[in-house]
Design an enzyme around this catalytic site. Structure first.
Site, short mmCIF file in Angstrom:
data_model
loop_
_atom_site.label_atom_id
_atom_site.label_comp_id
_atom_site.label_asym_id
_atom_site.label_seq_id
_atom_site.Cartn_x
_atom_site.Cartn_y
_atom_site.Cartn_z
N GLY A 165 -25.75 -32.19 26.14
CA GLY A 165 -26.36 -31.32 27.20
C GLY A 165 -26.19 -31.57 28.50
O GLY A 165 -26.52 -30.74 29.41
N LYS A 237 -34.86 -33.59 21.15
CA LYS A 237 -35.40 -33.29 19.91
C LYS A 237 -37.02 -33.37 19.66
O LYS A 237 -37.34 -34.76 19.94
CB LYS A 237 -34.62 -33.79 18.80
N ASN A 290 -21.95 -37.34 16.17
CA ASN A 290 -22.76 -38.55 16.55
C ASN A 290 -22.32 -39.86 15.51
O ASN A 290 -22.37 -39.41 14.30
CB ASN A 290 -24.37 -38.27 16.26
N ARG A 292 -23.20 -42.56 14.76
CA ARG A 292 -24.27 -43.48 14.63
C ARG A 292 -25.33 -43.14 13.71
O ARG A 292 -25.39 -42.02 13.25
CB ARG A 292 -24.90 -43.85 15.84
C1 MV4 Z 1 -23.34 -24.66 23.58
C2 MV4 Z 1 -24.40 -23.68 23.45
C3 MV4 Z 1 -24.15 -22.38 23.44
N1 MV4 Z 1 -22.72 -21.92 23.41
N2 MV4 Z 1 -22.14 -24.18 23.32
C4 MV4 Z 1 -26.34 -28.26 23.93
C5 MV4 Z 1 -25.96 -29.72 23.85
C6 MV4 Z 1 -24.55 -29.97 23.69
N3 MV4 Z 1 -24.45 -30.74 22.65
C7 MV4 Z 1 -24.00 -28.41 23.54
N4 MV4 Z 1 -25.34 -27.70 23.81
C8 MV4 Z 1 -24.86 -26.21 23.87
N5 MV4 Z 1 -23.77 -26.04 23.53
C9 MV4 Z 1 -21.84 -23.05 23.32
N6 MV4 Z 1 -20.57 -22.72 23.14
C10 MV4 Z 1 -25.77 -23.98 23.74
C11 MV4 Z 1 -26.02 -25.24 23.57
C12 MV4 Z 1 -27.45 -25.51 23.68
C13 MV4 Z 1 -28.33 -26.13 22.65
C14 MV4 Z 1 -27.52 -26.50 21.79
C15 MV4 Z 1 -28.14 -27.32 20.67
C16 MV4 Z 1 -29.51 -27.54 20.50
C17 MV4 Z 1 -30.26 -27.35 21.87
C18 MV4 Z 1 -29.51 -26.56 23.03
C19 MV4 Z 1 -30.02 -26.08 24.07
C20 MV4 Z 1 -29.62 -25.66 24.99
C21 MV4 Z 1 -28.09 -25.23 24.92
#
Ligand code: MV4
Length: 445
Positions: A165, A237, A290, A292
């Site tokens: 994030g 989380k 991940n 790990r």
């Molecule tokens: C995104 C998304 C929506 N569309 N990618 C958040 C953590 C990082 N690993 C990628 N994340 C996101 N990527 C696209 N193309 C929304 C998130 C995201 C999110 C993802 C998983 C769990 C919580 C989240 C909270 C805000 C945004």
């Protein structure tokens, strides 16, 4: 098999690894900072070595001190836990150079998944679904503009060195793109010393569903079903569960196969997790891997009745995995118990635990390193335990969780227990009706 494992970590995960080592007849070495001298992981290990001052950089991230501790105690392997050095390719390499087995993947595997655009390009080649948005890095704002037109707004800009994030920007229309592009680039440069940015279609209101995988040194990879981690707040989380209430047998099969392809594409060796975004139509997209063991591994352990730490150690020691995939046989939910005040923006609440009563009974597991009289130091993350409940159905697991949370008494510090009690009574949560945006609108009563 290893004779002695040094655990380069603290808290509940250090204890979790020590417990499995004891069952396997493997000796353990704890390392600890001066702030953790009274920690349970220090007391429960066969040996303990102080590796420095409280700040992580002086202790749990201090590679020379950790290597010295491993050498003087004659450890033949190091378990990194999660966080700290767990996904540090240089550390994995240094362990190899010293003839000490890093219980995790090789530096090459960590690097391939650590750089997000490299990971994404690897997944595209392997045939794993990724979010549409063009391949490679953006090299100008004009390119970003034309790509966004092609992909369609909203889009998201992500730092290739980011993850979890950090360094992301959602762009809703062309008017916002110049500013978003330059701030994303600056933020990435400042946070990661790498200003590489790429674009994806923004998936609105997704679920975060991840697949546990394991791979061995002989090219066998299997999956162990999913965890739903959509209940997060600012990328932290708070609740994880397996199976996902959104899952279907067909989707599990497809996501499991995609996760196996993803791990196999880098010849992955160890246990790991493929994170996916899942949209409302049940389209799923690779997000990151991940490399790990994760905090939430316990819900998988409980639904497939399998010790993931034991498997991770056996793989590192060169044993073969069975290669069979696992389906959930039970329902498990994990609530993270943090020393934070849910009535005050989840502000950390370190200090002394004056009174402690831990829940028990049928279907209850508690993984925690704290005890009455323990002082939670202010230097590290605020998780003081994980409460996991296991039942035949999701509804029963939630009922058991509510009962167990009601039994949990922690005095002296604020905790996330009141938050979890309210969540377990929330109608939408109980229906399984939630996305990653759920906590944005959840209000404490
Ligand atoms: C995104 C998304 C929506 N569309 N990618 C958040 C953590 C990082 N690993 C990628 N994340 C996101 N990527 C696209 N193309 C929304 C998130 C995201 C999110 C993802 C998983 C769990 C919580 C989240 C909270 C805000 C945004």
């Amino acid at each position: 098999m290893f004779k002695k494992i040094l655990i380069a970590n603290r808290g509940e995960i250090a204890l979790r690894v020590i417990r499995t080592c004891r069952e396997m007849g493997i000796k353990t070495v704890a390392v600890y900072s001066t702030a953790d001298k009274d920690s349970l992981h220090v007391k429960f290990a066969d040996e303990a070595v102080c590796i420095g001052k409280p700040a992580s950089a002086d202790s749990y991230l201090n590679v020379p001190h950790i290597m010295a501790a491993a050498e003087i105690t004659n450890a033949d392997a190091i378990h990194p836990g999660y966080g700290f050095l767990a996904e540090n390719a240089k550390f994995s390499q240094i362990c190899a150079d010293h003839g000490i087995k890093f219980i995790g993947p090789t530096p090459e595997m960590i690097n391939k998944m650590g750089d997000k655009i490299t990971a994404k390009d690897t997944m595209i080649k392997a045939g794993v679904p990724v979010v549409p948005g063009g391949e490679g890095l953006l090299d100008s704002v004009d390119q970003a503009k034309s790509l966004a037109k092609e992909v369609g707004y909203p889009v998201i800009l992500k730092a290739t060195a980011g993850g979890g994030g950090k360094g992301m920007r959602v762009v809703w229309n062309e008017g916002e793109i110049e500013k978003a592009y330059s701030t994303a680039k600056q933020e990435a440069a400042a946070s990661f010393k790498n200003d590489g940015i790429y674009m994806e279609k923004f998936v609105e209101e997704p679920r975060h569903i991840e697949i546990q995988v394991a791979g061995d040194q002989y090219g066998t990879v299997c999956h162990m079903s999913e965890r739903d981690c959509s209940i997060q707040r600012r990328h932290q989380k708070l609740v994880e569960e397996s199976p996902s209430p959104f899952m279907t047998p067909e989707l599990r099969k497809k996501m499991g196969e995609a996760a196996i392809k993803a791990a196999a594409a880098i010849n992955y060796e160890s246990v790991g997790t493929i994170e996916f975004l899942v949209d409302k139509h049940r389209n799923f997209y690779f997000m990151e891997m991940n490399t790990r063991i994760q905090v939430e591994h316990c819900v998988t352990e409980e639904v497939i009745n399998f010790d993931l730490i034991k498997e991770q150690i056996k793989i590192a020691a060169g044993e073969k995995i069975s290669g069979k995939n696992y389906e959930p046989q039970m329902h498990a939910i994990e609530c993270r118990i943090n020393a934070e005040d849910p009535y005050n923006d989840f502000r950390p609440s370190p200090g002394k635990i004056t009174v402690l009563h831990t829940p028990g009974g049928h279907g209850v597991r508690v993984d925690s390193h704290v005890y009455a009289g323990y002082v939670i130091p202010p230097y590290y993350d605020s998780m003081i335990g994980k409460l996991i409940t296991i039942a035949q159905t999701r509804e029963e697991a939630i009922d058991t969780m509510y009962r167990a949370l009601s039994e949990y008494v922690i005095e002296g510090v604020k905790t996330t227990i009141p938050f979890h009690l309210q969540l377990m009574q929330n109608e939408d949560f109980r229906k399984g009706n939630f996305t990653t945006k759920f906590l944005e609108t959840f209000k404490m009563k």
